[in-house]
Design a protein around this motif. Structure first.
Motif, short mmCIF file in Angstrom:
data_model
loop_
_atom_site.label_atom_id
_atom_site.label_comp_id
_atom_site.label_asym_id
_atom_site.label_seq_id
_atom_site.Cartn_x
_atom_site.Cartn_y
_atom_site.Cartn_z
N GLY A 34 0.80 -1.23 0.00
CA GLY A 34 0.00 0.00 0.00
C GLY A 34 0.83 1.27 0.00
N ASP A 35 2.16 1.15 0.00
CA ASP A 35 3.04 2.32 0.04
C ASP A 35 3.06 3.00 -1.33
N SER A 36 3.22 4.32 -1.32
CA SER A 36 3.19 5.04 -2.60
C SER A 36 4.47 4.82 -3.41
N LEU A 37 5.57 4.43 -2.78
CA LEU A 37 6.82 4.29 -3.51
C LEU A 37 7.30 2.83 -3.63
N ILE A 38 7.18 2.07 -2.55
CA ILE A 38 7.84 0.75 -2.50
C ILE A 38 7.48 -0.15 -3.70
N GLY A 98 19.55 -2.25 -1.51
CA GLY A 98 18.23 -1.62 -1.53
C GLY A 98 17.50 -1.96 -0.23
N TYR A 99 16.63 -1.06 0.22
CA TYR A 99 15.95 -1.32 1.49
C TYR A 99 14.61 -0.59 1.54
N TRP A 100 13.72 -1.11 2.36
CA TRP A 100 12.49 -0.39 2.69
C TRP A 100 12.03 -0.83 4.08
N ILE A 101 11.31 0.08 4.73
CA ILE A 101 10.70 -0.21 6.03
C ILE A 101 9.22 0.13 5.89
N ARG A 106 8.37 3.10 10.76
CA ARG A 106 9.43 4.06 10.41
C ARG A 106 9.80 4.97 11.58
N ARG A 107 10.93 5.64 11.41
CA ARG A 107 11.49 6.62 12.34
C ARG A 107 11.81 6.00 13.69
N ARG A 108 12.21 4.74 13.67
CA ARG A 108 12.68 4.08 14.91
C ARG A 108 14.12 3.59 14.73
N GLY A 109 14.74 4.09 13.67
CA GLY A 109 16.14 3.72 13.45
C GLY A 109 16.35 2.36 12.80
N TYR A 110 15.29 1.73 12.30
CA TYR A 110 15.45 0.39 11.73
C TYR A 110 16.24 0.42 10.41
N ALA A 111 15.93 1.36 9.53
CA ALA A 111 16.65 1.39 8.24
C ALA A 111 18.13 1.66 8.48
N LEU A 112 18.42 2.62 9.33
CA LEU A 112 19.83 2.95 9.59
C LEU A 112 20.55 1.76 10.20
N ASP A 113 19.92 1.13 11.17
CA ASP A 113 20.59 -0.01 11.82
C ASP A 113 20.78 -1.17 10.83
N TYR A 134 21.38 3.62 -4.88
CA TYR A 134 20.79 4.55 -5.86
C TYR A 134 19.56 5.17 -5.22
N ILE A 135 19.57 6.49 -5.07
CA ILE A 135 18.51 7.15 -4.31
C ILE A 135 18.03 8.38 -5.07
N GLU A 136 16.72 8.52 -5.20
CA GLU A 136 16.19 9.72 -5.87
C GLU A 136 16.51 10.97 -5.05
N GLY A 138 14.87 13.48 -4.35
CA GLY A 138 13.78 13.91 -3.47
C GLY A 138 13.53 13.00 -2.28
N ASN A 139 14.23 11.88 -2.21
CA ASN A 139 14.00 10.92 -1.13
C ASN A 139 14.95 11.24 0.04
N HIS A 140 14.61 12.36 0.71
CA HIS A 140 15.50 12.86 1.77
C HIS A 140 15.74 11.82 2.85
N GLY A 141 14.65 11.11 3.23
CA GLY A 141 14.78 10.11 4.29
C GLY A 141 15.85 9.09 3.93
N SER A 142 15.81 8.61 2.69
CA SER A 142 16.74 7.55 2.30
C SER A 142 18.17 8.07 2.22
N TRP A 143 18.38 9.27 1.64
CA TRP A 143 19.78 9.68 1.56
C TRP A 143 20.34 10.12 2.90
N GLU A 147 23.77 8.61 4.35
CA GLU A 147 24.89 9.42 4.85
C GLU A 147 25.22 9.07 6.29
N GLN A 148 24.17 8.80 7.10
CA GLN A 148 24.45 8.43 8.50
C GLN A 148 25.16 7.08 8.58
N ALA A 149 24.98 6.26 7.55
CA ALA A 149 25.66 4.96 7.53
C ALA A 149 27.04 5.05 6.89
C1 LIG Z 1 13.67 5.74 3.68
C2 LIG Z 1 13.26 4.70 4.72
C3 LIG Z 1 13.93 3.39 4.39
C4 LIG Z 1 13.69 5.18 6.13
O1 LIG Z 1 13.38 4.15 7.06
P1 LIG Z 1 13.31 4.45 8.64
O2 LIG Z 1 13.42 3.15 9.35
O3 LIG Z 1 12.17 5.30 8.94
O4 LIG Z 1 14.65 5.29 8.85
P2 LIG Z 1 15.41 5.49 10.25
O5 LIG Z 1 14.41 5.52 11.36
O6 LIG Z 1 16.50 4.49 10.35
O7 LIG Z 1 15.99 6.93 10.06
C5 LIG Z 1 17.32 7.25 10.31
C6 LIG Z 1 17.49 8.73 10.09
O8 LIG Z 1 17.20 9.02 8.72
C7 LIG Z 1 16.49 10.24 8.61
N1 LIG Z 1 15.14 10.02 8.07
C8 LIG Z 1 14.47 8.84 7.94
N2 LIG Z 1 13.29 9.04 7.34
C9 LIG Z 1 13.20 10.37 7.11
C10 LIG Z 1 12.24 11.20 6.48
N3 LIG Z 1 11.10 10.70 6.00
N4 LIG Z 1 12.49 12.53 6.39
C11 LIG Z 1 13.63 13.04 6.85
N5 LIG Z 1 14.60 12.31 7.44
C12 LIG Z 1 14.40 11.00 7.55
C13 LIG Z 1 16.43 10.82 9.96
O9 LIG Z 1 17.60 11.60 10.14
C14 LIG Z 1 16.50 9.60 10.86
O10 LIG Z 1 16.94 9.92 12.12
P3 LIG Z 1 15.85 10.51 13.20
O11 LIG Z 1 14.67 9.58 13.19
O12 LIG Z 1 16.63 10.48 14.45
O13 LIG Z 1 15.50 11.87 12.73
C15 LIG Z 1 11.70 4.51 4.75
O14 LIG Z 1 11.10 5.77 4.88
C16 LIG Z 1 11.17 3.81 3.51
O15 LIG Z 1 11.16 2.59 3.45
N6 LIG Z 1 10.71 4.59 2.51
C17 LIG Z 1 10.12 4.04 1.30
C18 LIG Z 1 11.09 3.17 0.50
C19 LIG Z 1 12.40 3.86 0.22
O16 LIG Z 1 12.46 5.06 0.02
N7 LIG Z 1 13.48 3.05 0.19
C20 LIG Z 1 14.78 3.55 -0.15
C21 LIG Z 1 14.90 3.58 -1.63
S1 LIG Z 1 16.50 4.24 -2.08
#
Ligand SMILES: CC(C)(COP(=O)(O)OP(=O)(O)OC[C@H]1O[C@@H](n2cnc3c(N)ncnc32)[C@H](O)[C@@H]1OP(=O)(O)O)[C@@H](O)C(=O)NCCC(=O)NCCS
Length: 187
Positions: A34-38, A98-101, A106-113, A134-136, A138-143, A147-149
């Motif tokens: 149901g996610d708009s991107l995954i 590649g990864y998704w949560i 989300r926002r519990r540090g799972y992707a970073l860990d 490879y990250i778009e 506009g996908n601020h969360g992913s980049w 970078e944190q990794a």
């Molecule tokens: C991108 C994605 C993987 C992040 O997963 P997540 O588990 O929420 O990320 P984390 O909790 O580990 O975040 C680590 C840090 O990244 C940053 N971050 C994560 N998501 C963010 C968002 N949506 N906006 C801004 N910063 C973000 C934050 O700095 C965060 O630290 P904080 O929570 O202390 O602020 C998740 O949003 C996702 O699956 N998105 C859709 C699929 C996707 O984009 N996959 C990657 C394709 S390249």
């Protein structure tokens, strides 16, 4: 590297356990549908049916059998699947991650860990020199996760991939493996 079947290790991070996909992980695949991107950028099905989710899980195991790469379920420390991370061989000594949560986790540090854990393991693999993401743009969360990794943005790849039929730019982020760092004199 893709002519032998692979054995998936179980990797333990601080917040996640990376393990094989199991049939009882269907709920997280259905949520990701149901996610708009995954579903646009992965093989997660666009519909949330049980057979489609189970087929996704089987495909992750097939990637190991065919030697394409390692597909892990990202589980929390209670062993509940919350997402996916994969390392796929991209020819010779390169691999991409590649990864998704799923959104409710989300926002519990799972992707970073998960990315830190896979990277620590993969940078020690003898067969690899480079790991790429490879990250778009506009996908601020992913980049930010990248970078944190410890990944470095190396390039903007214009019209690198079609997503939903449209050409999209991608940032390429990279980490060199331990072996490559020694040879490049950067360790
Ligand atoms: C991108 C994605 C993987 C992040 O997963 P997540 O588990 O929420 O990320 P984390 O909790 O580990 O975040 C680590 C840090 O990244 C940053 N971050 C994560 N998501 C963010 C968002 N949506 N906006 C801004 N910063 C973000 C934050 O700095 C965060 O630290 P904080 O929570 O202390 O602020 C998740 O949003 C996702 O699956 N998105 C859709 C699929 C996707 O984009 N996959 C990657 C394709 S390249």
């Amino acid at each position: 590297m893709n002519d032998t079947s692979l054995v998936l290790p179980t990797l333990l991070g601080e917040r996640t356990r990376l393990r094989e996909w199991r049939a009882d992980d269907v709920a997280v695949v259905k949520e990701a549908s149901g996610d708009s991107l995954i579903p646009l950028v992965t093989t997660v099905p666009r519909t949330a049916g049980e057979p489609e989710a189970l087929a996704f899980i089987r495909r992750q195991r097939d990637r190991l059998d065919s030697g394409v790469g390692y597909a892990f379920a990202v589980a929390d420390l209670d062993d509940r699947a919350v997402g996916h991370i994969g390392l796929f061989f991209a020819g010779g000594t390169r691999a991409s991650v590649g990864y998704w949560i799923a959104s409710s986790h989300r926002r519990r540090g799972y992707a970073l860990d998960a990315l830190l854990t896979v990277t620590t393991w993969a940078t020690g693999l003898e067969s690899l020199d480079r790991i790429e993401l490879y990250i778009e743009p506009g996908n601020h969360g992913s980049w930010r996760v990248a970078e944190q990794a410890g990944y470095e943005r190396e390039a903007l790849l214009r019209a690198w991939k079609r997503i939903d039929g449209e050409p999209r730019d991608m940032y390429m982020y990279t980490r060199l493996t331990d072996r490559a760092l020694v040879h490049s004199g950067r360790s």
